[in-house]
Design a protein around this motif. Sequence first.
Motif, PDB file in Angstrom:
ATOM      1  N   LEU A  85     -73.772  43.206  -5.995  1.00  0.00           N
ATOM      2  CA  LEU A  85     -74.828  42.854  -7.693  1.00  0.00           C
ATOM      3  C   LEU A  85     -75.954  43.549  -7.554  1.00  0.00           C
ATOM      4  O   LEU A  85     -76.509  45.049  -6.789  1.00  0.00           O
ATOM      5  CB  LEU A  85     -75.381  41.461  -7.441  1.00  0.00           C
ATOM      6  N   VAL A  86     -75.698  44.891  -9.308  1.00  0.00           N
ATOM      7  CA  VAL A  86     -76.541  46.009  -9.360  1.00  0.00           C
ATOM      8  C   VAL A  86     -77.128  45.801  -9.904  1.00  0.00           C
ATOM      9  O   VAL A  86     -76.845  44.857 -11.762  1.00  0.00           O
ATOM     10  CB  VAL A  86     -75.366  46.899  -9.675  1.00  0.00           C
ATOM     11  N   VAL A  87     -78.500  45.870 -10.380  1.00  0.00           N
ATOM     12  CA  VAL A  87     -80.010  45.738 -11.290  1.00  0.00           C
ATOM     13  C   VAL A  87     -80.266  46.949 -11.175  1.00  0.00           C
ATOM     14  O   VAL A  87     -80.491  47.532 -10.682  1.00  0.00           O
ATOM     15  CB  VAL A  87     -80.785  45.065 -10.335  1.00  0.00           C
ATOM     16  N   TRP A  88     -80.351  47.137 -12.921  1.00  0.00           N
ATOM     17  CA  TRP A  88     -80.473  48.018 -13.042  1.00  0.00           C
ATOM     18  C   TRP A  88     -82.235  47.777 -14.035  1.00  0.00           C
ATOM     19  O   TRP A  88     -82.577  47.135 -14.800  1.00  0.00           O
ATOM     20  CB  TRP A  88     -80.431  48.655 -14.597  1.00  0.00           C
ATOM     21  N   GLY A  89     -83.016  47.927 -13.936  1.00  0.00           N
ATOM     22  CA  GLY A  89     -84.692  48.388 -14.012  1.00  0.00           C
ATOM     23  C   GLY A  89     -86.294  48.558 -13.677  1.00  0.00           C
ATOM     24  O   GLY A  89     -85.820  49.069 -12.518  1.00  0.00           O
ATOM     25  N   GLY A  90     -87.161  48.653 -14.403  1.00  0.00           N
ATOM     26  CA  GLY A  90     -88.050  49.125 -13.878  1.00  0.00           C
ATOM     27  C   GLY A  90     -89.311  47.966 -13.852  1.00  0.00           C
ATOM     28  O   GLY A  90     -89.054  46.758 -13.943  1.00  0.00           O
ATOM     29  N   GLU A  91     -90.443  48.680 -13.585  1.00  0.00           N
ATOM     30  CA  GLU A  91     -91.689  47.216 -13.010  1.00  0.00           C
ATOM     31  C   GLU A  91     -92.007  46.865 -14.844  1.00  0.00           C
ATOM     32  O   GLU A  91     -92.742  45.125 -14.805  1.00  0.00           O
ATOM     33  CB  GLU A  91     -93.091  48.060 -12.165  1.00  0.00           C
ATOM     34  N   PHE A  92     -92.089  47.436 -15.557  1.00  0.00           N
ATOM     35  CA  PHE A  92     -92.007  46.907 -16.871  1.00  0.00           C
ATOM     36  C   PHE A  92     -91.574  47.920 -18.281  1.00  0.00           C
ATOM     37  O   PHE A  92     -90.986  48.521 -18.079  1.00  0.00           O
ATOM     38  CB  PHE A  92     -93.623  46.564 -16.743  1.00  0.00           C
ATOM     39  N   GLY A  93     -92.105  47.265 -19.660  1.00  0.00           N
ATOM     40  CA  GLY A  93     -91.564  48.048 -20.341  1.00  0.00           C
ATOM     41  C   GLY A  93     -92.870  49.006 -20.860  1.00  0.00           C
ATOM     42  O   GLY A  93     -93.795  48.943 -20.814  1.00  0.00           O
ATOM     43  N   ARG A  94     -92.760  48.668 -22.481  1.00  0.00           N
ATOM     44  CA  ARG A  94     -93.795  49.685 -22.735  1.00  0.00           C
ATOM     45  C   ARG A  94     -93.631  49.221 -24.540  1.00  0.00           C
ATOM     46  O   ARG A  94     -92.855  48.991 -25.452  1.00  0.00           O
ATOM     47  CB  ARG A  94     -92.917  51.393 -23.355  1.00  0.00           C
ATOM     48  N   THR A  95     -95.173  49.111 -24.712  1.00  0.00           N
ATOM     49  CA  THR A  95     -95.400  48.530 -26.309  1.00  0.00           C
ATOM     50  C   THR A  95     -94.976  49.355 -27.088  1.00  0.00           C
ATOM     51  O   THR A  95     -94.514  50.493 -27.223  1.00  0.00           O
ATOM     52  CB  THR A  95     -97.155  48.930 -26.112  1.00  0.00           C
ATOM     53  N   ASN A 143     -97.560  52.462 -24.262  1.00  0.00           N
ATOM     54  CA  ASN A 143     -98.324  52.156 -23.497  1.00  0.00           C
ATOM     55  C   ASN A 143     -97.387  51.080 -22.339  1.00  0.00           C
ATOM     56  O   ASN A 143     -96.574  51.181 -22.693  1.00  0.00           O
ATOM     57  CB  ASN A 143     -99.260  51.430 -24.185  1.00  0.00           C
ATOM     58  N   HIS A 144     -98.008  50.393 -21.215  1.00  0.00           N
ATOM     59  CA  HIS A 144     -97.704  49.608 -20.027  1.00  0.00           C
ATOM     60  C   HIS A 144     -97.582  48.480 -20.865  1.00  0.00           C
ATOM     61  O   HIS A 144     -98.159  47.790 -21.625  1.00  0.00           O
ATOM     62  CB  HIS A 144     -98.045  49.800 -19.161  1.00  0.00           C
ATOM     63  N   HIS A 145     -96.226  48.023 -21.196  1.00  0.00           N
ATOM     64  CA  HIS A 145     -95.927  46.516 -21.974  1.00  0.00           C
ATOM     65  C   HIS A 145     -95.164  45.318 -20.703  1.00  0.00           C
ATOM     66  O   HIS A 145     -94.796  46.084 -20.122  1.00  0.00           O
ATOM     67  CB  HIS A 145     -95.516  46.509 -23.092  1.00  0.00           C
ATOM     68  N   ILE A 146     -95.751  44.713 -20.815  1.00  0.00           N
ATOM     69  CA  ILE A 146     -95.416  43.372 -19.523  1.00  0.00           C
ATOM     70  C   ILE A 146     -94.276  42.010 -20.362  1.00  0.00           C
ATOM     71  O   ILE A 146     -93.930  41.296 -19.960  1.00  0.00           O
ATOM     72  CB  ILE A 146     -96.375  42.954 -19.170  1.00  0.00           C
ATOM     73  N   ASP A 147     -94.771  42.085 -21.614  1.00  0.00           N
ATOM     74  CA  ASP A 147     -94.083  40.467 -22.800  1.00  0.00           C
ATOM     75  C   ASP A 147     -92.638  40.870 -22.606  1.00  0.00           C
ATOM     76  O   ASP A 147     -92.275  39.841 -23.171  1.00  0.00           O
ATOM     77  CB  ASP A 147     -94.954  40.380 -23.800  1.00  0.00           C
ATOM     78  N   ALA A 148     -92.228  41.552 -22.794  1.00  0.00           N
ATOM     79  CA  ALA A 148     -90.945  41.941 -23.618  1.00  0.00           C
ATOM     80  C   ALA A 148     -90.619  43.710 -22.674  1.00  0.00           C
ATOM     81  O   ALA A 148     -91.092  44.449 -23.461  1.00  0.00           O
ATOM     82  CB  ALA A 148     -90.676  41.998 -24.956  1.00  0.00           C
ATOM     83  N   TYR A 149     -89.326  43.467 -21.790  1.00  0.00           N
ATOM     84  CA  TYR A 149     -88.421  44.748 -21.516  1.00  0.00           C
ATOM     85  C   TYR A 149     -87.306  44.555 -21.249  1.00  0.00           C
ATOM     86  O   TYR A 149     -87.215  43.569 -21.595  1.00  0.00           O
ATOM     87  CB  TYR A 149     -88.980  45.466 -21.198  1.00  0.00           C
TER      88      TYR A 149
END
Lengths: 483, 857
Positions: A381-391, A403-409
């Motif tokens: 299993l390969v997973v790609w991504g970070g801790e959150f997205g951006r606004t 800026n940092h964004h947590i609602d959708a990424y």
Amino acid sequence: MDPSSSLLWQTRRHFFGQCTLGLGSLALTSLLKSDNALTAADARAINPMAPKAPHFAPRAKNVIFLFMAGGPSQLELFDHKPELLKYHGKPIPESFIKGKRFAFMDTFAKDPPKLLATRRKFARHGKCQTWVSDCLPHTAGIVDDIAIVRSMKTDVFNHGPAKVFVNTGSPQFGRPSMGGWVTYGIGSESKDLPGFVVLQSGGRGPRGGAANWASGFLPTAYQGVPFRTTGEPILNLSSPKGITSKRQRDVLDALRDLNAERLEDTGDPEIATRIASYEMAYKMQTSAPDLIDVSKESKQTLDLYGAAPGRVSFANNCLLARRLVERGVRFVQLYHTDWDHHGSGGDDLDGGLDGCCKATDQAAAALIKDLKQRGMLDDTLVVWGGEFGRTPMGEPREKIGRNHHIDAYTMWLAGGGIRPGISLGATDEFGFSSVEDQMHVHDLQATVLHLLGLDHLKLTYRFQGRDFRLTDVHGEVVHKLLV
Amino acid sequence: MTFPHLFSRRQMLLFTLPATFLLLPARLAAAEAVDYARDVKPVLKAQCYSCHGAREQKGKLRVDTVTLMMSGGRSGASIVPGKSDDSLLLEKITHGPANKRMPPPPKAPLTDKQVTLLKAWIDQGAKAPDNEKPDDPRDHWAFQTPKRMPEPVVKNAMWPRNGIDRFILARLEKEGLTPSPEADRITLIRRLSLDLLGLPPSPKEVDDFLADQRADAYERLVDRLLSSSHYGERFARLWLDQARYADSNGYTIDSARSIWKYRDWVIDAINKDKPFDTFTIEQLAGDLLPGATMEQKIATGFHRNTQINEEGGIDREQFRVESVVDRVNTTGSVFLGLTVGCCQCHDHKFDPISTKEYYQLFAFLNSADEPLLEVPAPGQLEARAKVRAQIAELEKKLKVLDSTTDEAQIHWEENVSDVDRERLPEEIRNILAIARSGRSRKQEQTLKTAFRRIDQSRHVVAGLGDPYPYLALAHLQALAARGTLEIRIIELKAAEPKVVTTMVMQERKTPRLTTIHIQGDFTRKGDAVTPGTPSVLHALKVPRSAGLNRLDLAKWIVDPNNPLTPRVAMNRYWQHYFGTGLVETENDFGTQGTPPSHPELLDWLATEFIAQKWSMKAMHRLIVTSATYRQSSKHRADLLAVDARNRLLARQSRLRLDAEIVRDTALTSSGLLTPTIGGPSVFPPQPEGVYLFTQVRRDWKANTDADRYRRGMYTYFWRSAPHPGLTVFDAPDAATTCTRRNRSNTPLQALTLLNDQAYFEFAQALATRILKEAKDDNAERIQLAFRLCLARTPSEREERRLKELLAQQIAAFEEAPESEAQLFAPKISPKISPRQQAAWTMVARVLMNLDEFVTRE
């Protein structure tokens, strides 16, 4: 340690009944193999990384987690939002941000934040006709092999806590990480490498450091082991200067004989574990340098990844990840810093983002292709991504950034039971919120465990009067993602 | 298929049950009556009460008495006496797919045997004891005042040495077990030294003890060790685990902090045997004591060991609140052995503590400021004041000079020619274009700096000069004088005595308002609360009800009526000496914790602790002088079947040494140890590459002086990347409180002891020491090596094996070029060849890697 102690006792008696001490013939590995009475649980008493049956039949055997540290901008890479072009420079309607908290609240508080259109060009790719921007041409080439999740959601918007949240299911530092949980749950197939390995590329280490691969309250054996990709991969791996392999073996032989004598004398099975640990350490001294030496890989493979022997790079790390998984290592985590593109200095969505994409795009895609051509993608299993997205809104800084964004990424997953060529979830017209199939970090964690044959509700550890889980009290397996 | 119609649904159920289930009922139904209290209630308690008991009633159902089960919940009665087939309870635990049955995961389903018993009990009429009372977690043993029971009478009256032993032996005799013989004297002195000091005994100390024929030789040894200053270090380190002590701020940036004065306070307090109640009060509220001394303020560093998030863009209040949460939870774990942290978001599921009570505890800890306290050495403040006065004097002169330059600047600004202006950088031209009153402070500063710079380069001086030559001259002179003054100020500032600071708590004049945080979310404020203590515990005896503060909390914790604190403290000592506490869940004395293995003994120790006026030394002495402690740790075949985990203590336990003690032992054996106590943290060598995995790369310059060989507890502790030699042996990460360390056994530990530069140095030093101190005879040298590392002498076989290695190595080095041996053998004396030294280094490495070397036997 309890029930196995008695078995070890019996095994030990059986064992020493056959061997004579001091002859140097003590091969502890045979202690594990020779006796049918030894179950997996007993093997664990000697080696905490011994493989253990999962809760149900797994889809994946190993995990490679490509952690894009800093929070890659989904709006520049995956989430195509033409509406942002139309409203570029306009303040975001208050209804979107009312009651929301952000990082750098003070900059947002001064002026109502303004929407920012991307300068990147998006196009549809592959049979699945998935949108990917021109930042990631190689990833665009593998869209039929991966599942893109556009509706990720997390709870915390500062890097340290958010990274630890993805890794441990809690924003508080000090909990066990996913790799720790997994190896605690099912051990590792590798006989001569750690079960949970961490690799690093980019300008610096990830924020939070060791907390990201900690074992927390689990036994410390389940901590991630950082591997350096040049020089000495594991701390203290090489024998001291002047100690040849033969000399090291001489010391270990004498050590094993004296330890065995003590084992006979005290009857403490912990000594058998100690003997086994030293034997494994000795094996690691050969296996780990072999592992990081990519010079024996074909030119074709090196070119596929963009890797070069002796270099510290994400490309080399991706290749190493494949080599680790080939050798049975259960959980490999790669960190690449730094995707934190606020718009100051080099941290912007122009050159800054280009740099991160150039460093990672080809190798991440190569990893999928390579695993696939070797028939390993089904098990990995390969997973790609970070801790959150951006606004969707820009930041009032010197250069362009978000800026940092947590609602959708966006994150993507591949292999190991993941349905290839799909996109999951959708966001609203500005890419602010997930409006379809929201997938929370805890859901991601539940899904990763599920693919490994682990029920996230059952993989628990009792600490301070509570059965703790990776998913805290949340998490749903996202079946739509599965084959 | 038609056959299902032949059976009722509940009968069908039988087909889905495993074969064992079908076999058992016949046997049970025949004669055996099921005893509710013995066979049924404990199962229900373990499996069902957490959701259907006193604290919570899912589906409005409680099952903690038979009456309650019969009256049932939302779905009706859960049992029908005599009719198990009609009893909902049985259906819920057996019917449907495994993951839909009660109890839900992660709880395991009931075993076949448990189901059988439950069924039989219902079929036998669901008999209940008379006057069965509903479960009340307030009745839980740990919330009751400890009762001091008389020491039990034992058959083997010769064995016990003190009260502890009578409790232990009584239980062993009940199980038909006998204690192990006392360990030999060498084992005892090594055990005691490692447990009480964290250092192994020297060969001389061993000899002295062996030669001491007095009846109380052992007790004398104990007293000698307890009066050593290293005793304070040993138990301070254990306390620092609980205090989550570290030398950096944690989270992401993880900057350095200075709080080692607190660490030294703990060492000192323990060495002075500060009673545990005072020890507690000073750490929780030393600043609030009347006329608080410097030392009492330093003690409040206990709760300053929380992490500090320095990441950009954070909400500071959020992380302040998180540190208070950590303080509440730490206070709960360390002093009360309770998992109060559960109530941050909801009422405790198992223990009688509510969310409101959680925030009442929170309120005690929510009203402190978090300043740095200067801890000057004698005379330091006066010296600094002197230097500062000099600096102030010079700065005054600077000001005078600056007024000249300022005047010159204004003149220049007003008169600078267009030609000169063209030569200026764009930024300066832009500032000049702004009216003086409209410039920002930053712009003013930029201009000032630029003016001074351009001026010196003489471009503009001409422009400045014409109408006021004297001004230009004065200005140049001022600048020259300025340079000299500035250098002098920099020198003085460098020479200023640096006063050590430490992080402390300081109560605010007006307390902060505390509210409940709904579901633990600090942005969602619920009702306001005032400080208060959980009602299940002893009352807070304070004459006033308003204005309660940390000091009241601290005093409440060490109130002799507190049923928890003395038990919790004693249990942790027990854990230190035997590997496991009498209560195995050392941080959870609540209803979900494990019950004590020896409840009367735990209570006896708790009451004894108070009777001894909270003297920690007295309690350590009591435990280590017991016969229980003095037993051999050899495993016994007869115990494996009945007590594999050694909970009954028919023997001692072999325990791997703590991370710091592994290092300390190697330092002591090799003779390298620098025994200095306290002071700033130090930097022993560590492998390269530790900071490749942290956000900020640290510059770890290994000490080359005596500090290179300090005890492990003084190693500088960066939270984001602690010294690998510590973490690999399970030192806690200082993220949250640690009340019990792991004891792992891994290949990475093997690599550390085998290959780490530090341990290789220790092995070299040990080899040198052996060659210097022992007679020129291999047997004698091996003897000494054993005594230095393990306190004992080698067996014949051990000696033979090491001689074999030695011969093999000398032969190997003879074949190898001389330089190879010299590579790792610093020359010590012309009499000893590098080859020999190299070969002995190999022997030393074997000894320092032995399981026994890192184990307290």
